[in-house]
Design an enzyme around this catalytic site. Structure first.
Site, PDB file in Angstrom:
ATOM      1  N   ASP A 139       0.883  -1.034  -0.039  1.00 30.36           N
ATOM      2  CA  ASP A 139      -0.014  -0.007   0.036  1.00 30.36           C
ATOM      3  C   ASP A 139       1.030   1.361   0.008  1.00 30.36           C
ATOM      4  O   ASP A 139       1.667   1.381   0.923  1.00 30.36           O
ATOM      5  CB  ASP A 139      -1.045  -0.042   1.047  1.00 30.36           C
ATOM      6  CG  ASP A 139      -2.089   1.078   1.250  1.00 30.36           C
ATOM      7  OD1 ASP A 139      -2.361   1.440  -0.044  1.00 30.36           O
ATOM      8  OD2 ASP A 139      -2.664   1.374   2.197  1.00 30.36           O
ATOM      9  N   HIS A 146      -4.022  13.766   0.801  1.00 30.67           N
ATOM     10  CA  HIS A 146      -4.179  12.830   1.858  1.00 30.67           C
ATOM     11  C   HIS A 146      -3.028  12.931   2.889  1.00 30.67           C
ATOM     12  O   HIS A 146      -3.202  12.862   3.966  1.00 30.67           O
ATOM     13  CB  HIS A 146      -4.511  11.454   1.366  1.00 30.67           C
ATOM     14  CG  HIS A 146      -4.482  10.349   2.377  1.00 30.67           C
ATOM     15  ND1 HIS A 146      -5.664  10.329   3.207  1.00 30.67           N
ATOM     16  CD2 HIS A 146      -3.674   9.443   2.827  1.00 30.67           C
ATOM     17  CE1 HIS A 146      -5.290   9.390   3.958  1.00 30.67           C
ATOM     18  NE2 HIS A 146      -4.217   8.793   4.001  1.00 30.67           N
ATOM     19  N   GLU A 212     -10.648   3.448   3.593  1.00 32.14           N
ATOM     20  CA  GLU A 212      -9.676   4.209   2.682  1.00 32.14           C
ATOM     21  C   GLU A 212     -10.287   3.890   1.201  1.00 32.14           C
ATOM     22  O   GLU A 212      -9.977   2.924   0.702  1.00 32.14           O
ATOM     23  CB  GLU A 212      -8.252   4.009   2.882  1.00 32.14           C
ATOM     24  CG  GLU A 212      -7.699   4.418   4.310  1.00 32.14           C
ATOM     25  CD  GLU A 212      -6.442   4.297   4.797  1.00 32.14           C
ATOM     26  OE1 GLU A 212      -5.563   3.491   3.936  1.00 32.14           O
ATOM     27  OE2 GLU A 212      -5.700   5.116   5.506  1.00 32.14           O
ATOM     28  N   GLU A 214      -9.195   3.695  -2.377  1.00 35.62           N
ATOM     29  CA  GLU A 214      -7.859   3.559  -3.203  1.00 35.62           C
ATOM     30  C   GLU A 214      -8.149   2.763  -4.495  1.00 35.62           C
ATOM     31  O   GLU A 214      -9.199   2.135  -4.656  1.00 35.62           O
ATOM     32  CB  GLU A 214      -6.934   2.827  -2.458  1.00 35.62           C
ATOM     33  CG  GLU A 214      -6.828   3.169  -0.869  1.00 35.62           C
ATOM     34  CD  GLU A 214      -5.581   2.597  -0.158  1.00 35.62           C
ATOM     35  OE1 GLU A 214      -4.806   1.976  -0.849  1.00 35.62           O
ATOM     36  OE2 GLU A 214      -5.461   2.843   0.996  1.00 35.62           O
ATOM     37  N   ASP A 246      -9.216   0.084   1.709  1.00 40.98           N
ATOM     38  CA  ASP A 246      -8.328  -0.382   2.865  1.00 40.98           C
ATOM     39  C   ASP A 246      -8.647  -0.057   4.111  1.00 40.98           C
ATOM     40  O   ASP A 246      -8.227   0.984   4.706  1.00 40.98           O
ATOM     41  CB  ASP A 246      -6.870   0.254   2.398  1.00 40.98           C
ATOM     42  CG  ASP A 246      -5.659  -0.220   3.452  1.00 40.98           C
ATOM     43  OD1 ASP A 246      -5.684  -1.281   3.715  1.00 40.98           O
ATOM     44  OD2 ASP A 246      -4.892   0.680   3.544  1.00 40.98           O
ATOM     45  N   ARG A 250      -8.112   3.600  13.242  1.00 34.87           N
ATOM     46  CA  ARG A 250      -7.348   4.759  13.479  1.00 34.87           C
ATOM     47  C   ARG A 250      -6.745   4.698  14.820  1.00 34.87           C
ATOM     48  O   ARG A 250      -5.489   5.258  14.936  1.00 34.87           O
ATOM     49  CB  ARG A 250      -8.106   6.066  13.295  1.00 34.87           C
ATOM     50  CG  ARG A 250      -8.518   6.107  11.836  1.00 34.87           C
ATOM     51  CD  ARG A 250      -7.618   6.158  10.830  1.00 34.87           C
ATOM     52  NE  ARG A 250      -8.174   6.252   9.259  1.00 34.87           N
ATOM     53  CZ  ARG A 250      -7.143   6.205   8.331  1.00 34.87           C
ATOM     54  NH1 ARG A 250      -5.932   5.757   8.283  1.00 34.87           N
ATOM     55  NH2 ARG A 250      -7.885   6.173   7.014  1.00 34.87           N
ATOM     56  N   GLN A 253      -3.838   1.936  14.938  1.00 38.14           N
ATOM     57  CA  GLN A 253      -2.787   2.318  14.001  1.00 38.14           C
ATOM     58  C   GLN A 253      -2.021   3.584  14.831  1.00 38.14           C
ATOM     59  O   GLN A 253      -0.867   3.668  14.771  1.00 38.14           O
ATOM     60  CB  GLN A 253      -3.557   3.078  12.776  1.00 38.14           C
ATOM     61  CG  GLN A 253      -2.389   3.548  11.737  1.00 38.14           C
ATOM     62  CD  GLN A 253      -3.270   4.398  10.649  1.00 38.14           C
ATOM     63  OE1 GLN A 253      -4.751   4.288  10.418  1.00 38.14           O
ATOM     64  NE2 GLN A 253      -2.497   4.849   9.568  1.00 38.14           N
ATOM     65  N   LYS A 266      -4.353  -1.898  10.061  1.00 36.39           N
ATOM     66  CA  LYS A 266      -4.683  -2.164   8.606  1.00 36.39           C
ATOM     67  C   LYS A 266      -4.780  -3.660   8.183  1.00 36.39           C
ATOM     68  O   LYS A 266      -5.624  -3.770   7.359  1.00 36.39           O
ATOM     69  CB  LYS A 266      -3.434  -1.708   7.771  1.00 36.39           C
ATOM     70  CG  LYS A 266      -3.091  -0.152   8.265  1.00 36.39           C
ATOM     71  CD  LYS A 266      -3.826   0.669   7.299  1.00 36.39           C
ATOM     72  CE  LYS A 266      -3.667   2.150   7.373  1.00 36.39           C
ATOM     73  NZ  LYS A 266      -4.368   2.722   6.560  1.00 36.39           N
ATOM     74  N   THR A 270      -8.931  -6.236   3.736  1.00 34.21           N
ATOM     75  CA  THR A 270      -8.859  -5.251   2.713  1.00 34.21           C
ATOM     76  C   THR A 270      -9.846  -5.724   1.573  1.00 34.21           C
ATOM     77  O   THR A 270      -9.468  -6.631   1.178  1.00 34.21           O
ATOM     78  CB  THR A 270      -7.334  -5.144   2.085  1.00 34.21           C
ATOM     79  OG1 THR A 270      -6.470  -4.640   3.231  1.00 34.21           O
ATOM     80  CG2 THR A 270      -7.111  -4.144   0.968  1.00 34.21           C
ATOM     81  N   GLU A 379     -10.324  12.135   7.451  1.00 34.54           N
ATOM     82  CA  GLU A 379     -10.136  13.253   7.027  1.00 34.54           C
ATOM     83  C   GLU A 379     -11.622  14.042   6.859  1.00 34.54           C
ATOM     84  O   GLU A 379     -11.589  15.398   6.924  1.00 34.54           O
ATOM     85  CB  GLU A 379      -9.581  13.286   5.437  1.00 34.54           C
ATOM     86  CG  GLU A 379      -8.409  12.609   5.633  1.00 34.54           C
ATOM     87  CD  GLU A 379      -7.680  12.307   4.207  1.00 34.54           C
ATOM     88  OE1 GLU A 379      -8.109  11.220   3.832  1.00 34.54           O
ATOM     89  OE2 GLU A 379      -7.329  13.388   3.314  1.00 34.54           O
TER      90      GLU A 379
END
Ligand code: MN
Length: 432
Positions: A139, A146, A212, A214, A246, A250, A253, A266, A270, A379
């Site tokens: 990844d 971002h 996420e 992607e 993904d 948080r 992480q 993570k 996925t 975000e």
């Protein structure tokens, strides 16, 4: 660069009916692995066209792909793309041209061989498996917007972009074994998380579950171990792309990622979309990326248009909403990515590491510069400080149990046929 070739020509039509605006006109022909309950339970390789799937094992069994690729049946009888991925660019191209011809208006070869009934199934009623066995999963972190947002959120009193970001396509090795097909339920992970004011961490369900948005690029084989893959050659190793969600925890992480980077926050899941859209189908949508300053080092420098104009959207449906009232919470585009897939792959292999058939290289979260264009909840809600209000009045800082997230991707350009990726979905189940 020619915008169109014989397979992407917008004038091309199929003898199969394809509704206007379908993600899967004859110019697309994405590859996937499906099971069709009405027929049998064996998974099969197919290409999507309109609301149908062409069963490639049936086509290959009739000998109709032998001229495009020797021993085609051995490749297409397997319920995974990996054997095709291992063949390389020229056979990929030959098979695409052959399938395009077989499905083109006026072509009767499938009928004449007596396989058109057996080889064409409805997409309705199909379910999907992973289209390829994931070899390695990497990844990246290639959206400047971002990376800047995360820097502002996680390190508010410092320069948001770290000094290496404009020199290195930053990435990390993810967990190939937990890449799952769309519609696989996502169990809320447990893990260690530590509140900022707490003295010790606690173990329990993540309170900051995120998606996420992607794209993921699927590769064939690169050169032998120890031999780098140059940036000019790297695009030839890429077969196609899928949408990637993904999933990220948080709080897990945030506590674990210094000093070695993301790990259990993570690796729990996925999700990928079922159809691999080939780079050949995406060729009409190549665009210049943003200017790179400072200029990339020589081994990352490519003279060609390096990005793809792919529109992306994220929809959320809570347990209290019906599926028809899905709310779009983000719209963005891949064209603004700072680092291209060719640069990422060239970087990945620059130390001599191998690229193998079935490697999945994801772009990293794709965000634009405006709040409605961000590709993650952290975000969109600025880590919960500005919760989203859904149309039914519910508030969201992060994902809650029962929430379903769907991501879509498609390409449009004046004069080109619309093509799409379909979608990738997942619903959150409570932690065990
Ligand atoms: Mn990611």
């Amino acid at each position: 660069m020619r915008a169109f070739d014989s397979t992407t020509d917008p004038a091309l039509r199929s003898w199969l009916d394809v509704a206007p605006g379908s993600d899967f006109p004859i110019q697309n022909l994405p590859f996937g692995v499906f099971v069709h309950g009405a027929r049998d339970v064996a998974p099969r390789l197919g290409v999507a066209i309109g609301d149908k799937i062409l069963d490639l094992s049936a086509v290959a069994h009739a000998g109709l792909l032998d001229d495009a690729m020797p021993e085609a049946f051995a490749v297409f009888a397997a319920p995974s793309l990996n054997r095709l991925l291992a063949r390389g660019r020229a056979p990929w191209r030959a098979v695409r041209e052959r399938l395009s011809a077989l499905l083109s208006a006026g072509n009767r070869e499938l009928h004449d061989a007596g396989v058109s009934e057996r080889a064409i199934v409805e997409r309705a009623g199909a379910r999907y498996l992973l289209p390829f066995e994931v070899a390695d999963y990497v990844d990246f972190y290639s959206s400047r917007e971002h990376a800047t947002n995360l820097g502002k959120i996680l390190r508010p009193d410092t320069e948001p972009l770290l000094p290496n970001w404009k020199w290195i396509p930053i990435g990390y090795h993810g967990r190939a074994g937990t890449v799952v097909i769309s519609d696989t339920p996502i169990v809320r992970p447990n893990g260690q998380r530590k509140a900022p004011d707490a003295t010790e961490p606690a173990f329990g369900p993540t309170r900051m579950l995120d998606f996420e948005l992607e794209l993921g690029f699927v590769t064939g084989n690169g050169p032998a171990l120890g031999s780098p893959l140059g940036v000019a050659a790297s695009r030839d190793v890429i077969f196609g792309a899928v949408i990637v969600n993904d999933w990220s925890a948080r709080d897990i992480q945030g506590w674990e990622y210094v000093p070695l980077g993301p790990f259990l926050g993570k690796s729990f899941a996925t999700s990928v979309s079922p159809w691999v859209v080939t780079l050949d189908a995406l060729a009409p949508f190549r665009v210049e990326g943003p200017a790179q300053s400072p200029p990339a080092l020589e081994y990352l420098r490519a003279a060609e248009p390096r990005n793809y104009d792919i529109a992306l959207a994220v929809e959320l449906v809570s347990a209290k909403m019906d599926a028809k009232s899905a709310q779009t919470i983000s719209r963005t585009n891949a064209r603004g990515l700072y680092w291209s897939v060719a640069q990422q792959l060239a970087h990945l292999a620059s130390n001599g590491a191998t690229v193998r058939a079935g490697d999945l290289c994801a772009t990293g979260t794709i965000s634009g510069s405006e709040p409605g264009t961000y590709g993650s909840m952290i975000e969109l809600t600025w880590r919960g400080a500005r919760p989203l209000q859904l149309a039914n009045g519910e508030m969201r800082a992060f994902l809650e149990d029962g929430d379903a997230v769907t991501m879509r991707a498609s390409c449009d350009r004046a004069g080109a046929a619309h093509i799409g990726f379909g979608s990738v979905s997942g619903r959150i189940l409570p932690a065990p």
